[in-house]
Enzyme design. Structure first.
Site, short mmCIF file in Angstrom:
data_model
loop_
_atom_site.label_atom_id
_atom_site.label_comp_id
_atom_site.label_asym_id
_atom_site.label_seq_id
_atom_site.Cartn_x
_atom_site.Cartn_y
_atom_site.Cartn_z
N LEU A 138 0.85 -1.20 0.00
CA LEU A 138 0.00 0.00 0.00
C LEU A 138 0.88 1.25 0.00
CD1 LEU A 138 -2.74 1.47 0.26
CD2 LEU A 138 -2.45 1.26 2.75
N HIS A 139 1.89 1.27 0.84
CA HIS A 139 2.80 2.41 0.93
C HIS A 139 3.40 2.73 -0.45
CE1 HIS A 139 6.06 5.01 2.18
NE2 HIS A 139 6.96 4.11 1.84
N VAL A 140 3.88 1.72 -1.14
CA VAL A 140 4.47 1.90 -2.46
C VAL A 140 3.42 2.46 -3.43
CG1 VAL A 140 5.48 0.70 -4.46
CG2 VAL A 140 6.26 0.17 -2.15
N SER B 6 2.34 8.97 3.32
CA SER B 6 2.47 7.83 2.41
C SER B 6 2.28 6.48 3.10
CB SER B 6 3.83 7.87 1.71
OG SER B 6 4.87 7.77 2.66
#
Length: 188
Positions: free
Chosen positions: A29-31, A176
């Site tokens: 998800l972060h990416v 992020s």
């Protein structure tokens, strides 16, 4: 404003437990949030508990219907499809209360802090020990995600803290990691 949500439930197997899968899911998800520049998506964990310390097995994404559709329209879940069940996008319950879901950082290791000080200030171990007593250490009691830093490659614990419940939503951007110290998500 986070008006909609989608639940992503991790499905552990004999080799991989829910905490590891939740960490891998959040890492993906972060990416995706960075790649697609999605600052309007926040996260929560409906299974969050201090005793026992767990985030549960559900990662809930919050945002507008359009932002969630945009994220889910990408291929960010590709490698985890066998271990994640995704619900359809739905409107958050109208009478939901709201709260922040944020990162909490701790000074967990006096020894690590001393080594860092020695590198930065060219001090001896004795000087660093005088400057940083063992009493600075704190034992975190919050649930966390075990993830890997994209910049350094080092693993770390991302401790998750909840803000107080409120009846009014607070709009804003999320970082992020899908977290914010000011913007709230519906809590239900």
């Amino acid at each position: 404003m986070t008006t909609h949500y989608v639940d992503l439930t991790v499905v552990p197997d004999s080799e991989t437990g829910a905490p590891q899968l939740l960490g891998a899911l959040h890492d993906r998800l972060h990416v995706a949030l960075v790649q697609h520049q999605l600052e309007g998506i926040g996260i929560s964990f409906p299974g969050y508990s201090i005793q026992p310390r767990t985030l549960g097995a559900i990662l809930r994404l919050h945002g507008t219907e359009a932002s969630l559709s945009r994220l889910l329209g990408t291929d960010w879940l590709k490698a985890l499809r066998d271990h994640v069940r995704v619900t359809t996008i739905a409107a958050a319950p109208a009478q939901s209360r709201h709260r922040t879901v944020r990162r909490k950082q701790f000074k967990t290791s006096a020894e690590r802090l001393r080594r860092r000080r020695m590198r930065r200030k060219s001090e001896t171990a004795e000087q660093a020990a005088k400057a940083i007593p063992s009493s600075v250490e704190r034992t975190p009691d919050l649930p966390y995600l075990h993830i890997r830093s994209r910049s350094t490659g080092q693993p770390f614990c991302l401790f998750i803290a909840l803000g107080p419940l409120s009846t009014d939503p607070v709009p804003g951007d999320f970082n992020s990691y899908g977290l914010s110290g000011t913007a709230t998500v519906p809590w239900f």
